[in-house]
Design a protein around this motif. Structure first.
Motif, PDB file in Angstrom:
ATOM      1  N   GLU A  54      12.079   4.706   4.026  1.00 35.66           N
ATOM      2  CA  GLU A  54      11.704   6.082   4.336  1.00 35.66           C
ATOM      3  C   GLU A  54      10.293   6.211   4.907  1.00 35.66           C
ATOM      4  N   LEU A  55       9.540   5.115   4.920  1.00 34.27           N
ATOM      5  CA  LEU A  55       8.174   5.156   5.423  1.00 34.27           C
ATOM      6  C   LEU A  55       8.189   5.282   6.943  1.00 34.27           C
ATOM      7  N   SER A  56       7.370   6.167   7.452  1.00 35.05           N
ATOM      8  CA  SER A  56       7.305   6.325   8.917  1.00 35.05           C
ATOM      9  C   SER A  56       6.653   5.085   9.529  1.00 35.05           C
ATOM     10  N   GLU A  57       6.940   4.857  10.778  1.00 31.78           N
ATOM     11  CA  GLU A  57       6.393   3.686  11.480  1.00 31.78           C
ATOM     12  C   GLU A  57       4.862   3.689  11.451  1.00 31.78           C
ATOM     13  N   GLU A  58       4.267   4.837  11.592  1.00 32.15           N
ATOM     14  CA  GLU A  58       2.809   4.941  11.602  1.00 32.15           C
ATOM     15  C   GLU A  58       2.198   4.571  10.250  1.00 32.15           C
ATOM     16  N   GLU A  59       2.886   4.928   9.169  1.00 36.69           N
ATOM     17  CA  GLU A  59       2.335   4.705   7.832  1.00 36.69           C
ATOM     18  C   GLU A  59       2.260   3.232   7.438  1.00 36.69           C
ATOM     19  N   TRP A  60       3.040   2.381   8.069  1.00 34.56           N
ATOM     20  CA  TRP A  60       3.044   0.954   7.717  1.00 34.56           C
ATOM     21  C   TRP A  60       1.667   0.309   7.838  1.00 34.56           C
ATOM     22  N   ASN A  61       0.835   0.812   8.717  1.00 36.62           N
ATOM     23  CA  ASN A  61      -0.482   0.217   8.949  1.00 36.62           C
ATOM     24  C   ASN A  61      -1.640   1.102   8.509  1.00 36.62           C
ATOM     25  N   GLU A  62      -1.338   2.144   7.743  1.00 33.59           N
ATOM     26  CA  GLU A  62      -2.386   3.002   7.196  1.00 33.59           C
ATOM     27  C   GLU A  62      -2.850   2.450   5.853  1.00 33.59           C
ATOM     28  N   VAL A  63      -4.146   2.329   5.699  1.00 33.05           N
ATOM     29  CA  VAL A  63      -4.703   1.818   4.441  1.00 33.05           C
ATOM     30  C   VAL A  63      -4.500   2.842   3.336  1.00 33.05           C
ATOM     31  N   LYS A  64      -3.983   2.353   2.216  1.00 31.76           N
ATOM     32  CA  LYS A  64      -3.791   3.200   1.034  1.00 31.76           C
ATOM     33  C   LYS A  64      -4.746   2.718  -0.057  1.00 31.76           C
ATOM     34  N   LYS A  65      -5.346   3.662  -0.748  1.00 34.36           N
ATOM     35  CA  LYS A  65      -6.212   3.327  -1.872  1.00 34.36           C
ATOM     36  C   LYS A  65      -5.350   3.247  -3.125  1.00 34.36           C
ATOM     37  N   CYS A  66      -5.513   2.170  -3.872  1.00 35.94           N
ATOM     38  CA  CYS A  66      -4.722   2.034  -5.100  1.00 35.94           C
ATOM     39  C   CYS A  66      -5.481   1.185  -6.116  1.00 35.94           C
ATOM     40  N   PRO A  67      -5.010   1.125  -7.342  1.00 34.34           N
ATOM     41  CA  PRO A  67      -5.725   0.418  -8.409  1.00 34.34           C
ATOM     42  C   PRO A  67      -5.965  -1.078  -8.163  1.00 34.34           C
ATOM     43  N   ILE A  68      -5.180  -1.706  -7.310  1.00 32.39           N
ATOM     44  CA  ILE A  68      -5.379  -3.139  -7.066  1.00 32.39           C
ATOM     45  C   ILE A  68      -6.194  -3.396  -5.801  1.00 32.39           C
ATOM     46  N   GLY A  69      -6.718  -2.365  -5.219  1.00 32.97           N
ATOM     47  CA  GLY A  69      -7.506  -2.497  -4.003  1.00 32.97           C
ATOM     48  C   GLY A  69      -6.788  -1.903  -2.813  1.00 32.97           C
ATOM     49  N   ASP A  70      -7.545  -1.589  -1.810  1.00 31.78           N
ATOM     50  CA  ASP A  70      -7.003  -0.957  -0.614  1.00 31.78           C
ATOM     51  C   ASP A  70      -6.157  -1.948   0.179  1.00 31.78           C
ATOM     52  N   SER A  71      -5.002  -1.503   0.638  1.00 32.86           N
ATOM     53  CA  SER A  71      -4.097  -2.310   1.460  1.00 32.86           C
ATOM     54  C   SER A  71      -3.214  -1.376   2.270  1.00 32.86           C
ATOM     55  N   THR A  72      -2.659  -1.919   3.315  1.00 33.64           N
ATOM     56  CA  THR A  72      -1.633  -1.194   4.051  1.00 33.64           C
ATOM     57  C   THR A  72      -0.289  -1.505   3.396  1.00 33.64           C
TER      58      THR A  72
ATOM     59  N   LEU B  88       2.229  -2.682   4.871  1.00 37.41           N
ATOM     60  CA  LEU B  88       2.639  -3.967   5.427  1.00 37.41           C
ATOM     61  C   LEU B  88       2.008  -5.118   4.643  1.00 37.41           C
ATOM     62  N   GLU B  89       0.735  -5.012   4.339  1.00 40.18           N
ATOM     63  CA  GLU B  89       0.068  -6.026   3.514  1.00 40.18           C
ATOM     64  C   GLU B  89       0.661  -6.055   2.106  1.00 40.18           C
ATOM     65  N   ALA B  90       1.021  -4.893   1.591  1.00 41.81           N
ATOM     66  CA  ALA B  90       1.591  -4.816   0.243  1.00 41.81           C
ATOM     67  C   ALA B  90       2.904  -5.586   0.147  1.00 41.81           C
ATOM     68  N   VAL B  91       3.707  -5.546   1.189  1.00 39.71           N
ATOM     69  CA  VAL B  91       4.958  -6.310   1.179  1.00 39.71           C
ATOM     70  C   VAL B  91       4.647  -7.803   1.066  1.00 39.71           C
ATOM     71  N   GLY B  92       3.648  -8.260   1.794  1.00 41.67           N
ATOM     72  CA  GLY B  92       3.238  -9.659   1.686  1.00 41.67           C
ATOM     73  C   GLY B  92       2.769 -10.002   0.288  1.00 41.67           C
TER      74      GLY B  92
END
Length: 153
Positions: free
Chosen positions: A104-122, A124-128
């Motif tokens: 359900e994630l939009s194509e644009e959101e895949w590369n937007e940095v999200k702030k979270c408790p384990i550190g900022d990541s996109t 796409l990076e989170a899947v890795g």
């Protein structure tokens, strides 16, 4: 091709191997442990992390009533996880939940940095990070099973 469509074959390859290994476990093996983490704990933890990542990176809030038992480490958890059927169902449910969020994630959101408790990541990076996380626990579980089998000989 969308980011989701690109990621899914790799995701499915890793996750299917992990889930196949899990379904071959015995109830006895769930109690095998490394330091304070049992195999049962690692399985529960892997699913809980998928739920957390779904919330943090894929706009999919955790299901109502979901209790996180492994978020602070095995040494702080009093819970035990010895029901293989329940663990398999919990892993399958977390997998479905996470994939729904990813789809359900939009194509644009895949590369937007999200702030979270384990550190900022996109996302796409989170899947890795999730693939790496699953791989670590798969290796630990395989190692524990190998040690146990060697002791039985």
């Amino acid at each position: 091709m969308s980011t989701f469509d690109t990621i899914m074959p790799v995701w499915n390859a890793i996750q299917s191997r992990f889930h196949n290994m899990v379904t071959q476990l015995t109830t006895e093996e769930l109690a095998l442990q490394m330091d304070e983490s049992t195999i049962g704990y690692m399985l529960r933890h892997n699913a809980e992390v998928e739920y957390m990542f779904a919330a943090w990176f894929f706009n999919k809030p955790m299901p109502e009533g979901l209790a996180i038992h492994t978020g602070r480490g095995a040494s702080r958890s009093k819970a035990t996880f010895t029901n293989l059927e329940e663990l398999v169902q919990f892993l399958e449910a977390s997998q479905t939940w996470l994939i729904q969020g990813m789809s359900e994630l939009s194509e644009e959101e895949w590369n937007e940095v999200k702030k979270c408790p384990i550190g900022d990541s996109t996302p796409l990076e989170a899947v890795g990070r999730l693939m790496y996380h699953t791989g670590i626990h798969a290796g630990q579980i395989s190692y524990l099973r190998k040690l146990h089998a060697a002791k039985q000989v």
